[in-house]
Motif scaffolding. Structure first.
Motif, PDB file in Angstrom:
ATOM      1  N   SER A 142       0.843  -1.207   0.000  1.00  0.00           N
ATOM      2  CA  SER A 142       0.000   0.000   0.000  1.00  0.00           C
ATOM      3  C   SER A 142       0.875   1.253   0.000  1.00  0.00           C
ATOM      4  O   SER A 142       2.031   1.211   0.432  1.00  0.00           O
ATOM      5  N   THR A 143       0.305   2.361  -0.487  1.00  0.00           N
ATOM      6  CA  THR A 143       1.012   3.643  -0.398  1.00  0.00           C
ATOM      7  C   THR A 143       1.121   4.066   1.065  1.00  0.00           C
ATOM      8  O   THR A 143       2.124   4.643   1.485  1.00  0.00           O
ATOM      9  N   ALA A 144       0.099   3.736   1.863  1.00  0.00           N
ATOM     10  CA  ALA A 144       0.090   4.126   3.280  1.00  0.00           C
ATOM     11  C   ALA A 144       1.344   3.642   4.006  1.00  0.00           C
ATOM     12  O   ALA A 144       1.870   4.336   4.880  1.00  0.00           O
ATOM     13  N   THR A 178      -7.619  -1.839   3.304  1.00  0.00           N
ATOM     14  CA  THR A 178      -8.357  -1.964   2.044  1.00  0.00           C
ATOM     15  C   THR A 178      -7.430  -2.391   0.901  1.00  0.00           C
ATOM     16  O   THR A 178      -7.813  -3.192   0.067  1.00  0.00           O
ATOM     17  N   ASP A 179      -6.198  -1.881   0.876  1.00  0.00           N
ATOM     18  CA  ASP A 179      -5.305  -2.258  -0.226  1.00  0.00           C
ATOM     19  C   ASP A 179      -4.786  -3.688  -0.129  1.00  0.00           C
ATOM     20  O   ASP A 179      -4.384  -4.274  -1.125  1.00  0.00           O
ATOM     21  N   THR A 180      -4.777  -4.256   1.073  1.00  0.00           N
ATOM     22  CA  THR A 180      -4.349  -5.651   1.195  1.00  0.00           C
ATOM     23  C   THR A 180      -5.557  -6.587   1.166  1.00  0.00           C
ATOM     24  O   THR A 180      -5.411  -7.781   1.416  1.00  0.00           O
ATOM     25  N   GLY A 181      -6.756  -6.070   0.850  1.00  0.00           N
ATOM     26  CA  GLY A 181      -7.956  -6.904   0.873  1.00  0.00           C
ATOM     27  C   GLY A 181      -8.144  -7.507   2.248  1.00  0.00           C
ATOM     28  O   GLY A 181      -8.188  -8.729   2.394  1.00  0.00           O
ATOM     29  N   GLY A 201      -3.199  -9.098  -7.741  1.00  0.00           N
ATOM     30  CA  GLY A 201      -4.507  -9.667  -7.439  1.00  0.00           C
ATOM     31  C   GLY A 201      -5.686  -8.744  -7.685  1.00  0.00           C
ATOM     32  O   GLY A 201      -6.833  -9.138  -7.496  1.00  0.00           O
ATOM     33  N   ALA A 202      -5.419  -7.510  -8.108  1.00  0.00           N
ATOM     34  CA  ALA A 202      -6.501  -6.543  -8.338  1.00  0.00           C
ATOM     35  C   ALA A 202      -5.995  -5.502  -9.319  1.00  0.00           C
ATOM     36  O   ALA A 202      -5.025  -4.810  -9.043  1.00  0.00           O
TER      37      ALA A 202
END
Ligand SMILES: [Mn+2]
Length: 316
Positions: free
Chosen positions: A124-126, A154-157, A289-290
């Motif tokens: 993630s950018t975070a 959210t970015d790692t699902g 994955g996305a």
């Protein structure tokens, strides 16, 4: 040619600007919004969005009591800090002046013209923002912690695609801020699913075409909106890889998701859709994955090409 800089350098370069805008990609997600929020808390300036924010980001912004600026004239700011953004298409053709960038996607077409950038394939950018601020000796407020953890979740699902680093960053943020992990989950799950979204998910399932390759299932479908959530839904109900198309003006927009087992087999969606974007004069990219793709073309032909490419990998 953009300059790839260290966290230290990025930090000190950015302090030279008095009036930065932290700009998130189209349909901004919590990773973009959370990153922009944390940076604005430290550097001052403005949070900008291209069009709208996604459902969860709207909840997050509400909690943060922050209103981003929309449809913005970037010439009013002395630098644009692009966050979590990897293609021009994600900026809807907005005119960029001087800009720098922090991103984590598998591919990125915006590095060349950036004045300076941090580009790291983290989940993630975070996480990059955390490291940048932590190394510069900043502490994190509860709000910054929630914003960044929401981006990581959210970015790692929800940690399905997490790395040890995303776990470590989350743990450090929880420790430093005293936030309970459950508080962040409560905030994220308090987002209502509106009825049009629930109907879109059901239509996606009804219209799904299923291709079986051995024990693998590839699914395709189409909806008028929410195609990212729709692709995730197809994976949740049984597909290993899913592609969902929507019409956006004259363009076809594809969202795709893949299960971890399919990624391990070699299905890397970000690269695949980047390649298809280049081949057909559109833009694509994202994560293993996305990922997403937008181009001019015939919907069913594009979906068929996606399926063929995945089939070839799964049949190997
Ligand atoms: Mn991201």
């Amino acid at each position: 040619m953009g300059k790839n800089v260290s966290h230290d350098e990025f930090y000190s370069l950015l302090t030279e600007f008095k009036n930065p805008i932290f700009l998130c990609h189209r349909n901004a997600d919590p990773d973009a919004i959370g990153s922009a929020y944390a940076l604005r808390e430290v550097f001052g300036g403005t949070i900008g969005i291209i069009d709208s924010v996604d459902r969860i980001s709207a909840t997050l912004l509400n909690y943060l009591e922050t209103q981003p600026i929309r449809h913005t004239d970037l010439s009013k700011y002395d630098i644009t800090v692009l966050l979590d953004t990897s293609t021009h298409a994600q900026l809807d053709g907005i005119k960029l002046g001087r800009y720098c960038l922090i991103d984590h996607h598998t591919t990125n077409n915006l590095l060349n013209n950036a004045e300076f950038y941090i580009y790291q394939p983290t989940s993630s950018t975070a996480e990059i923002i955390y490291t940048l601020l932590h190394e510069a000796g900043h502490s994190f407020s509860v709000e910054m912690g929630i914003a960044l953890i929401a981006g990581i979740i959210t970015d790692t699902g929800h940690f399905k695609h997490a790395t040890p680093d995303s776990m470590r960053t989350t743990a450090s943020l929880l420790e430093e801020t005293g936030i309970q992990y459950g508080e962040v989950l409560d905030l994220l799950s308090s987002t209502p699913h509106d009825v049009s979204m629930r109907i879109a998910m059901m239509k996606t399932a009804m219209r799904a075409r299923i291709v079986r390759v051995g024990d693998w299932i590839i699914a395709t479908s189409h909806v008028s909106s929410f195609n990212g959530a729709a692709a995730a839904t197809l994976v949740n109900i049984g597909a290993d890889v899913a592609f969902v198309a929507s019409a956006v003006g004259d363009n076809v927009r594809i969202s795709s998701r893949a299960r971890r087992t399919a990624i391990e087999k070699g299905v890397t969606l970000g690269r695949m859709l980047d390649e298809m974007g280049r081949k057909h004069g559109g833009t694509g990219g994202g994560h293993d994955g996305a990922a997403g793709l937008e181009l001019k073309g015939v919907r069913d032909e594009i979906l068929s090409e996606c399926v063929e490419r995945v089939k070839q990998i799964l049949e190997e």
